[in-house]
Each structure stands twice: as structure tokens, then as C-alpha cells.
Motif scaffolding. Structure first.
Motif, mmCIF file in Angstrom:
data_model
loop_
_atom_site.group_PDB
_atom_site.id
_atom_site.type_symbol
_atom_site.label_atom_id
_atom_site.label_comp_id
_atom_site.label_asym_id
_atom_site.label_seq_id
_atom_site.Cartn_x
_atom_site.Cartn_y
_atom_site.Cartn_z
ATOM 1 N N ASP A 206 -2.274 -13.698 5.334
ATOM 2 C CA ASP A 206 -3.682 -13.361 5.133
ATOM 3 C C ASP A 206 -4.509 -13.872 6.315
ATOM 4 O OD1 ASP A 206 -5.833 -12.249 3.719
ATOM 5 O OD2 ASP A 206 -5.037 -12.974 1.814
ATOM 6 N N LYS A 308 -0.175 -8.478 4.622
ATOM 7 C CA LYS A 308 0.078 -8.102 3.236
ATOM 8 C C LYS A 308 0.098 -6.579 3.119
ATOM 9 C CE LYS A 308 -2.046 -12.109 0.929
ATOM 10 N NZ LYS A 308 -0.886 -12.522 0.131
ATOM 11 N N THR A 309 0.894 -6.043 2.178
ATOM 12 C CA THR A 309 0.885 -4.613 1.912
ATOM 13 C C THR A 309 -0.434 -4.237 1.234
ATOM 14 O OG1 THR A 309 3.283 -4.552 1.712
ATOM 15 C CG2 THR A 309 2.055 -2.731 0.719
ATOM 16 N N GLN A 310 -1.082 -3.196 1.762
ATOM 17 C CA GLN A 310 -2.389 -2.792 1.256
ATOM 18 C C GLN A 310 -2.393 -1.304 0.891
ATOM 19 O OE1 GLN A 310 -5.800 -4.740 3.644
ATOM 20 N NE2 GLN A 310 -4.116 -4.647 5.108
ATOM 21 N N GLN A 311 -3.332 -0.937 0.044
ATOM 22 C CA GLN A 311 -3.499 0.466 -0.322
ATOM 23 C C GLN A 311 -4.274 1.187 0.770
ATOM 24 O OE1 GLN A 311 -5.101 1.053 -4.257
ATOM 25 N NE2 GLN A 311 -5.752 3.154 -3.794
ATOM 26 N N SER A 312 -3.843 2.411 1.088
ATOM 27 C CA SER A 312 -4.492 3.158 2.147
ATOM 28 C C SER A 312 -4.355 4.659 1.889
ATOM 29 C CB SER A 312 -3.885 2.793 3.507
ATOM 30 O OG SER A 312 -4.549 3.474 4.549
ATOM 31 N N GLU A 322 0.890 3.296 0.914
ATOM 32 C CA GLU A 322 0.831 1.859 1.142
ATOM 33 C C GLU A 322 0.970 1.588 2.630
ATOM 34 O OE1 GLU A 322 3.774 -0.044 -1.294
ATOM 35 O OE2 GLU A 322 2.348 -0.251 -2.965
ATOM 36 N N THR A 324 1.741 -1.452 5.551
ATOM 37 C CA THR A 324 2.097 -2.793 6.011
ATOM 38 C C THR A 324 2.036 -2.760 7.528
ATOM 39 O OG1 THR A 324 3.574 -3.087 4.129
ATOM 40 C CG2 THR A 324 3.805 -4.635 5.973
#
Length: 364
Positions: A206, A308-312, A322, A324
Motif C-alpha cells: 500500500d 494490491k489487486t484493484q477493481q478497474s 482486476e 495488479t
């Protein structure tokens, strides 16, 4: 795209994060200003990535002055500065070219430039271009310092850890102190706490932000304009041009909301000159300097590049995906951003002061 700013003097910035070079031009500087190239190198060093709390992209950041400079002095023509990009890894961005990074300018860039923008490392939107600001700002700071004006910033807050505030009775000494530091804090015990905090957050994939406190001493009264070109207007405009800046306040800032007028006003006194007993308004009244120190707080948001894996969304296919991210990124940029803040404030103040001198020249 507008890449220029300034009135009496102007700056124009160019380049992309992974292009061959980045650079900046300064127009309007009179001939005969002496430039200390070693000082430019020292200021550039404050912005460099160092240790575990910064990106592992390490650039030499040697500044080349390619015009407007001869035998140590400005010539009066356009001053052009170039910095080579030598440590790029563009393939880190190829696989996620269309996946919009949360917190970044990817989506807005696609909408504005229709896919013709350089997406590598954020292209022209990258914080990489702040290296140009530091190079040009170093020259502006040197000119201001020759006139007795000094600027310095410290890390007032990193995440939830707070440093001491500037002491209004010892500002000059504290400015000299923080300007010698790579990690600028007034309370040395906070340095290790902040570093440990950043490292721990980085280990959790992070990032973190914070607040910079900037002090300016020696600026005379009478600089600035009411309304649109007020000192606050110009400096805020410039500060918000720095990527990741999301808040700027002067003096007590939002703290004024908790006060009565009788508490907020700065009473005037006369000793050998007119000054104020307090400095809640940060040396500015009606958009014009009153001769007291200028104090600014600048909020830097957490670096948007996190692991971190994030929504996109895939911009090309319009599918939810997702993301990364790959590459080399700062878990915190505030310790590198403080010299950028100092530099862009120096440009703004020099432009304002030169504009005032130009006006006075016509009225004398």
C-alpha cells in the motif's frame, strides 16, 4: 494542452516519463543573474529516490543548461534546461496499457487525447516531470536568496505521525536546518517513526501521504494583486499543478472556522517598522504580502500506484477487470515532494515580485 505559466517570467514544461528526456524553459529572466550549478545539483539530489521508502527507479538527473546561459550568468534569452531519462522500463506498462489505474490520469487522458497520449509511466502526467520544476526552481530560489528571501519545507505529517510545527520565532534557523536534510523533520525522533511507518505500509503493498509545511521569510510588503492574481491565487494554482497535491491552505487555513474575528485578526504594532503581533493570515492581507512570513500547508495524497489487486475497467473492451500493477513505485512521495513545493513556490514568488517591480518602474 497548456504547459506554460507565468506573467513577468514564464515557465514551459515538456517531456514524458519514459521519453528520451524531460525539460523546462524559463522566459523573461533578465541578463546577469549568476547561477550556481552545484546548488542545482544539490536541490536535484533532495528529490532523488533513496532507500526502501522510495521507488527503485534511480535516475542520474543531471541538469543540462542548453541556452540562455553563458560563463556562469543568464544572458537574458530563453533559459532551457534538459534532463535525460536513462532508467526506464517501459515493458512494465505494456500488458496493462488499457487497464485504468485507480487514482491515476489514465481514464481522463484517454478521454482528452483519444489514445494518442504516451501511457508509459503516466507519460506527461507523471511526477517524473517535477524534476524539471526543481531544476528551474533552484535558479529562482538562488535569485530570491540573493534578495534575502528564503524558503523551506518540512514533513509536518506522514499518515498519522505528526512533526513539530515551525516556530515563528526561529523560522530562519529552521529553514536553514530543513534545507540541509534529505528527510526534512524538525523533531528528529519523528524521522524513524515516519520511516518505519512507510516501510510497514509498503510491505503491505500500500501507500501513504501526508502534509508539508512551508515557510517563506524575507518577502517584502506590497507584493501581489487583489482578487485573481493574489499571492494565494498564484501559489495555489502552481501548487495544485504538482501531481498528488489535493489540498493547500495558508496560515490557520481551515482553522479559521473555529475562531471569532477578534481571535483571527492579526493586530498591527510599530517598532522600527510595521508588523503584526500574530500571523494567523500567513503574511498576506487582501492578496498582498504584508512583510510577515508566509506559511503554507500542502496535502499530498497517498501514491496511487499500489501493488494490491484493484477493481478497474479495460478502456478498449469496456469490460470490468482486476488490475495488479507492475513496475517501480514510491510507497510515499512526500519526502521527495517537499523540494518540488519549495521550487514551484520560488517561481511563483519571483514572478509576483518581478511583476511588482515592473509596475513600480512605470510609476516612478
Amino acid at each position: 494542452m497548456k504547459n506554460s505559466f507565468g506573467n513577468q517570467i514564464s515557465m514551459t514544461i515538456f517531456g514524458e516519463s519514459h521519453g528520451p528526456c524531460i525539460g523546462i524553459t524559463l522566459d523573461g529572466l533578465p541578463a546577469g543573474f549568476k547561477i550556481d550549478e552545484q546548488r542545482i545539483a544539490q536541490d536535484m539530489d533532495k528529490r532523488k529516490a533513496k532507500g526502501k521508502i522510495s521507488t527503485q527507479r534511480h535516475e542520474e538527473d543531471k541538469v543540462e543548461i542548453v541556452s540562455g546561459y553563458f560563463e556562469g550568468y543568464t544572458t537574458g534569452t530563453s533559459l532551457a534546461l534538459i534532463i535525460q531519462n536513462k532508467n526506464t522500463r517501459s515493458n512494465d506498462y505494456k500488458s496493462t496499457q488499457y487497464r485504468l489505474r485507480p487514482g491515476h490520469a489514465d481514464y481522463t487522458a484517454y478521454e482528452k487525447y483519444k489514445g494518442y497520449q504516451d501511457y508509459r509511466g503516466g507519460g506527461h502526467f507523471s511526477g517524473r516531470l517535477t524534476a524539471c520544476i526543481v531544476a528551474a526552481g533552484s535558479i529562482c530560489r538562488q535569485i530570491l536568496e540573493s534578495k534575502g528571501v528564503f524558503i523551506g519545507s518540512h514533513l509536518k505529517q506522514v499518515y498519522t505521525i505528526e512533526d513539530d510545527s515551525f516556530d515563528v520565532n526561529h523560522l530562519y534557523e529552521q529553514i536553514q536546518l530543513v534545507n540541509k536534510m534529505d528527510f526534512a523533520v524538525l523533531n528528529e525522533t519523528k524521522k524513524e517513526e515516519m520511516n518505519q511507518c512507510i516501510e510497514q505500509i509498503a510491505a503491505n503493498k500500500d501507500s501513504v501521504g501526508g502534509i508539508l509545511e512551508t515557510a517563506i521569510v524575507g518577502i517584502p510588503a506590497g507584493i501581489g494583486e487583489p482578487f485573481f492574481d493574489s499571492v494565494e491565487s498564484i501559489l495555489s494554482h502552481l501548487l495544485f499543478s504538482i501531481p498528488a497535491v489535493k489540498g493547500v491552505s495558508f496560515g490557520l487555513g481551515f482553522g479559521f472556522a473555529n475562531l471569532l474575528g477578534s481571535q483571527a485578526n492579526d493586530a498591527f504594532v510599530y517598532t522600527d517598522h510595521i508588523e503584526t503581533k500574530t500571523n494567523n493570515n500567513a503574511g498576506i492581507n487582501g492578496g498582498i504580502t504584508n512583510g510577515m512570513p508566509i506559511l503554507i500547508n500542502t496535502c499530498i495524497k497517498p501514491t496511487p500506484s499500489i501493488f494490491k489487486t484493484q477493481q478497474s475497467v479495460d478502456y478498449q473492451t469496456k469490460e470490468n477487470v482486476e488490475l495488479t500493477i507492475q513496475g517501480r513505485h514510491d510507497p510515499c512521495i512526500i519526502h521527495r515532494a517537499r523540494v518540488v513545493v519549495d521550487s514551484i513556490v520560488a517561481f511563483g514568488l519571483l514572478d509576483l515580485w518581478m511583476s511588482q517591480n515592473a509596475q513600480e518602474g512605470w510609476t516612478k
